[in-house]
Design an enzyme around this catalytic site. Structure first.
Site, short mmCIF file in Angstrom:
data_model
loop_
_atom_site.label_atom_id
_atom_site.label_comp_id
_atom_site.label_asym_id
_atom_site.label_seq_id
_atom_site.Cartn_x
_atom_site.Cartn_y
_atom_site.Cartn_z
N SER A 127 0.84 -1.20 0.00
CA SER A 127 0.00 0.00 0.00
C SER A 127 0.87 1.25 0.00
O SER A 127 2.01 1.23 0.50
CB SER A 127 -0.88 0.01 1.25
OG SER A 127 -1.51 1.26 1.44
N TYR A 140 -3.64 -1.17 9.92
CA TYR A 140 -3.53 -1.59 8.52
C TYR A 140 -2.14 -1.28 7.98
O TYR A 140 -1.49 -2.13 7.35
CB TYR A 140 -4.59 -0.87 7.69
CG TYR A 140 -4.45 -1.07 6.20
CD1 TYR A 140 -4.90 -2.23 5.58
CD2 TYR A 140 -3.85 -0.09 5.40
CE1 TYR A 140 -4.75 -2.42 4.22
CE2 TYR A 140 -3.70 -0.26 4.03
CZ TYR A 140 -4.16 -1.43 3.45
OH TYR A 140 -4.00 -1.61 2.09
#
Length: 247
Positions: A127, A140
């Site tokens: 990410s 996350y």
């Protein structure tokens, strides 16, 4: 004909990546926890296989059934928004179980065959949250950052076996199911002390002018899988590229 196995293909980045590799003439093993029919024309080069990256027995069954493999794309993941203070540790562990340990488990299962054939590539999708800090995604981000360090080390230990490891770092994709697959887990995670701040964060995301499409990620994964240099990192999407260039 080369073969790629891609996890998390039910929608979004995984589905777009499966389509892209198939369009390039590859044999595609598109995996997901609950198999369903995808809107890809029937082809002897395309299979949907059940695979839950959090279950060793599921990984084993899937790999026993696919034959030779050239590329593994670890795309399966779950999202999480919320104030870390309000996030139960059970939820944090759930996120790590898929995003971190699931990726590691897939690598560990596939490495022996890639090492034995002395060829192959592992592409781990993380990410853009690993490129710059973002609020309300602490757990996350931690789960994805762990894979960044893991991949860098793994690339070194597999180098002498001619097995490559790559990282693809997608930006913010409003057209994906990131928020949808986090819905159950984010209930109650924006508590009253964080409410006003969270509204501002969400507004900023909604107003973003640079965002990432599934096709951006599919192209980046394709390039990473076919890159014969020593390049480890590849940002995907204009917003992620901008962050990578800045950092």
């Amino acid at each position: 004909m080369k073969t790629v196995l891609i996890t998390g293909c039910s929608s979004g980045y995984g589905l777009a990546t499966a389509r892209h590799f198939h369009a390039q003439g590859w044999k595609v093993i598109a995996t997901m926890r609950t198999p369903r029919e995808l809107d890809i024309a029937p082809s002897s080069r395309f299979r949907v296989v059940a695979l839950d990256v959090t279950r060793p027995e599921s990984i084993g069954r899937a790999l026993d059934d696919i034959g030779p493999l050239d590329v593994l794309v670890n795309n399966a993941g779950i999202g999480l928004f919320g104030a870390f203070e309000a996030t139960p540790m059970a939820t944090v562990r759930e996120v790590f179980e898929t995003n971190t340990f699931g990726t590691m488990a897939m690598c560990q299962a596939v490495i022996p065959r890639l090492r034995a054939q002395r060829s192959g590539t592992i592409v781990n999708v993380t990410s853009s949250a690993t490129l710059a800090p973002f609020p309300l995604v602490a757990a996350y981000t931690a789960s994805k950052t762990a894979i960044e360090g893991f991949s860098a080390s793994l690339a070194l230990e597999l180098h002498d076996f001619d097995v490559r490891v790559r990282l693809v770092e997608p930006g913010y994709g409003p057209g994906t199911n990131f928020s949808a697959n986090a819905d159950d887990r984010i209930q109650g995670l924006i508590t009253e002390p964080y409410a006003a701040y969270a509204q501002g964060v969400f507004a900023e995301f909604m107003g973003a002018t640079l965002t990432t499409t599934p096709e951006d990620v599919a192209e980046a994964v394709w390039l990473a899988a076919n890159d014969t240099t020593n390049r480890l990192h590849r940002a995907a999407g204009p917003d992620a590229v901008a962050l990578a260039d800045r950092g």
